[in-house]
Design an enzyme around this catalytic site. Structure first.
Site, PDB file in Angstrom:
ATOM      1  CG  ASP A 307      -1.873   1.389   1.105  1.00 45.39           C
ATOM      2  OD1 ASP A 307      -2.912   1.365   0.825  1.00 45.39           O
ATOM      3  OD2 ASP A 307      -1.483   2.052   2.138  1.00 45.39           O
ATOM      4  CD  GLU A 348      -3.098   1.774  -3.185  1.00 44.46           C
ATOM      5  OE1 GLU A 348      -3.764   2.698  -3.473  1.00 44.46           O
ATOM      6  OE2 GLU A 348      -2.003   2.086  -2.711  1.00 44.46           O
TER       7      GLU A 348
END
Length: 712
Positions: A307, A348
């Site tokens: 992330d 991501e």
């Protein structure tokens, strides 16, 4: 009893795009395709461009991003670098398939040679179906079973904010959610994907607390990014600040009062509960490596989602986003940590699609964040041409999405859909109850507005005046749309027909399909949660009690979706290559998957009428090779529906399979038109067996009492 009629057709002169392999000439699959709707006779040539009404959509197939070193451990991606040195290389060759499925000799939940399950992935919080991991596991075992093959658990660690994305550490599971034992139990049933926040950590972490207490005497002083160290003069100018990619209407700086009373500004990309770390420092890398090993060893992860990794590289005079070579070096180091565990990495990033193509060429998994809005665009403007184009060039090592815990990204469709359509698409989303999550730009003094209809913010600049050059205070922050937030079921007007059409297209798009838990249960916008939570994304973060989830999963639209998931999980065609038919009416999408010429699955969808059909060769869920129609038994046929208008209680499909299989076996290798029915299903089914082993099952249900909208 209603018997649905259908016809077979071959499309003469069809231009098929292959997105797998490097063949210079591709032939259309020989098997006929059976439609569940009448196809218009006309066709249009769109080889050069795609049209949408009076607008022209210029396809963007020629990458213009810089070439980065390709990971030589994945030789099938080595096609990237030469593209930019040899202009004679065909663009389609440069964008060919970069990942093929190979299941031979691999374990349960068949995985690719890249270690990622080629079955539907479920993305969920641990406490949104029931209250913890144990509740979630029990629900999946009882209600979902083999409809999914892997699970993405959103953050399960102790955290101080942002719904778990402000982790304190990765060595333990939040006790309110469960234990590592609970995670391992779930990982024993489904391939596991876990979260790692590369860019930041909670200020409640032991490392930050030690630094705050001891300052420069702390062993962790270099683990955090001191604001003044980034800029040559200790603070950015307006010119430098305008270049920085930000996620809030404020400079990415946090004023921290230390134990001795002094104030130290630290880099803070997101909220005050997410302080950036420097993974290039000794302690930063030590923390990163230990955290990754914990996810592999304690959590049984086979895939780790990285992330916010693009924000780790801070350089004055740049966007401070995806800056090379540092970010690529870091990804390579992370890959070396997880490689011995057989773990893959999922990056991501919400950005121009070209960046995701580049990441995939480096042997990394990426998200297909373009698909959600491209799908809504197709349904809104009744044109499948941008979808055709995207399916033909998208990365193969990708996780396809329609819904996630965040929103549907606007940046992700840049260059893939006509820009002039976006405002109208936005109005349609807002008209169905959605909202907007904004991104923010620093506007220099005298700079023209990026979007004049959006307000400017100046208060955050004056609050950070001590950490900025004076000319920054004459500028302002401006907000523009970044993501649209709502459930996907609400985004299509809570229409089961459109919803299942969208899922069918997703499942035929190259990559591994992922369904968010609200999408799995066809959930509607949660306005109460939105009002109470204060985060625009809460509209799509409903908390289901176990009883509520059990009721939701029994709705016909959810049962139909689960059957579609099982088909996508089990049919061998999805191990092969994908072909996109680039001819026919603009509203028509035809996608064919072919595995070694032995197995085929064909989707024909009309985004204008919302009719679609799936035809395929027979197969066994147990993986046994089936030679022809005559060899089918009750488990050998798994035909998927075609429909023009859907109120489908697909929970009845399993009881119907035996009759369908019997009819198919009786038909042998010929063509059969017939019907069977069960009185207790309150409906009828028509089965047709086509030549060359292609199967079609048409379902039409006549309800004694029309189901209420709530039961959909």
């Amino acid at each position: 009893m209603q018997v649905l009629m259908r016809h077979s057709c071959q499309c003469p002169g069809s231009r098929l795009r292959t997105t797998g392999g490097s063949c210079s000439s591709i032939r259309a699959p020989a098997a006929p395709v059976h439609h569940g709707f009448r196809r218009p006779a006309r066709s249009c040539d769109i080889t050069a461009s795609a049209t949408n009404g009076s607008r022209t959509f210029n396809k963007r197939s020629e990458p213009d991003f810089p070439a980065f070193p390709v990971d030589e451990t994945f030789p099938d991606e080595a096609l990237a670098t030469n593209k930019y040195q040899d202009s004679s290389l065909d663009a389609n060759e440069a964008l060919k398939s970069i990942c093929a499925w190979d299941t031979e000799g691999l374990p349960k939940h068949h995985t690719s040679r890249r270690g990622v399950s080629n079955k539907v992935m479920l993305s969920t919080y641990a406490d949104c179906i029931g209250s913890n991991i144990a509740d979630l596991t029990g629900f999946l075992q009882a209600e979902v079973q083999d409809a999914i093959g892997s699970i993405h658990l959103l953050p399960i660690f102790p955290s101080t904010g942002d719904r778990g994305f402000a982790p304190v550490n990765y060595q333990e599971v939040d006790p309110q959610l469960g234990s590592w034992g609970d995670v391992q139990t779930l990982a024993g049933e489904y391939q596991m994907c876990l979260e790692y926040m590369v860019n930041h950590i909670s200020p409640g972490s032991p490392q930050f607390q030690d630094y705050k207490a001891h300052g420069d005497n702390s062993a962790y002083k270099d683990m955090f990014v001191r604001w003044k160290d980034v800029w040559a003069s200790g603070a950015p100018t307006a010119e430098e600040l305008a270049m920085v990619r930000t996620r809030k209407p404020a400079p990415p700086v946090l004023s921290v009062e230390m134990g001795d009373g002094s104030v130290v500004p630290l880099w803070c990309t997101f909220s005050t509960q997410q302080v950036d770390i420097d993974p290039f420092s000794e302690k930063g890398w030590e923390f990163t490596e230990a955290s990754l090993r914990s996810l592999c060893e304690r959590g049984g992860a086979r895939l780790i989602r990285l992330d916010a990794f693009g924000y780790v590289s801070k350089k004055a005079g740049t966007t401070c986003f995806m800056q090379g070579p540092e970010v690529w070096d870091l990804l390579a180091r992370i890959k070396e940590v997880v490689r011995p565990y057989g773990v893959q990495l999922l990056c991501e990033v919400h950005e121009d699609f070209l960046l995701n193509i580049e990441l995939a060429r480096h042997g990394l998994w990426v998200y297909d964040f373009a698909l959600p809005l491209l799908m809504l665009h197709a349904l809104k403007f009744k044109s499948a041409e941008p979808l055709r184009h995207w399916i033909s060039i998208c990365p193969r090592r990708q996780i396809t999405t329609l819904d996630t815990h965040d929103g549907m990204g606007v940046d992700d469709i840049t260059g893939l859909a006509p820009l002039v359509d976006i405002p109208e698409l936005e109005r349609s989303i807002l008209g169905r109850g959605g909202n907007i999550n904004y991104k923010h730009f620093f506007v220099k003094p005298g700079q023209a507005d990026v979007a004049p209809d959006h307000k400017r913010t100046t208060s955050s600049l004056h609050a950070a005046a001590d950490f900025l050059q004076p000319d920054c205070l004459e500028g302002s922050y401006q907000s523009v749309a970044h993501q649209y937030n709502q459930t996907y079921f609400s985004a299509v007007g809570e229409d089961p027909q459109q919803y299942l059409l969208a899922r069918a297209i997703q499942f035929f798009t190259p990559g591994v399909p992922m369904i968010y838990y609200v999408g799995l249960l066809a959930g509607s916008n949660d306005f109460e949660q939105l009002q109470n939570g204060g985060d625009c994304r809460d509209i799509n973060r409903h908390f289901y009690s176990l009883q509520e989830a059990r009721q939701a999963v029994r709705r016909p639209v959810v049962q139909a979706l689960l059957e579609l998931c099982r088909f996508r999980n089990e049919h061998p065609a999805f191990k092969g290559r994908v072909y996109v038919d680039d001819s026919g009416p603009a509203s028509l999408l035809k996608v064919t998957w072919d595995y070694k010429g032995l197995h085929k699955a064909v989707l024909v969808a009309d985004v204008a009428s919302h009719a679609f059909s799936i035809s395929h060769t027979p197969y066994s869920p147990d993986g046994l090779e089936l030679g022809g129609v005559s060899s089918l038994d009750a488990r050998g046929i798994f035909s998927v529906f075609s429909c023009d208008a859907l109120d489908l209680p697909s929970r009845k499909l399993k009881r119907t399979r035996a009759m369908v299989a019997a009819a198919a076996a009786a038909a042998g290798a010929g063509v059969a038109e017939g019907s069977v029915s069960e009185s207790d299903t309150e409906g009828s089914v028509s089965v047709g067996v086509g030549m060359n082993g292609m199967q079609q099952l048409d379902l039409s249900w006549a309800w004694k009492t029309a189901p209420a909208a709530a039961s959909r």
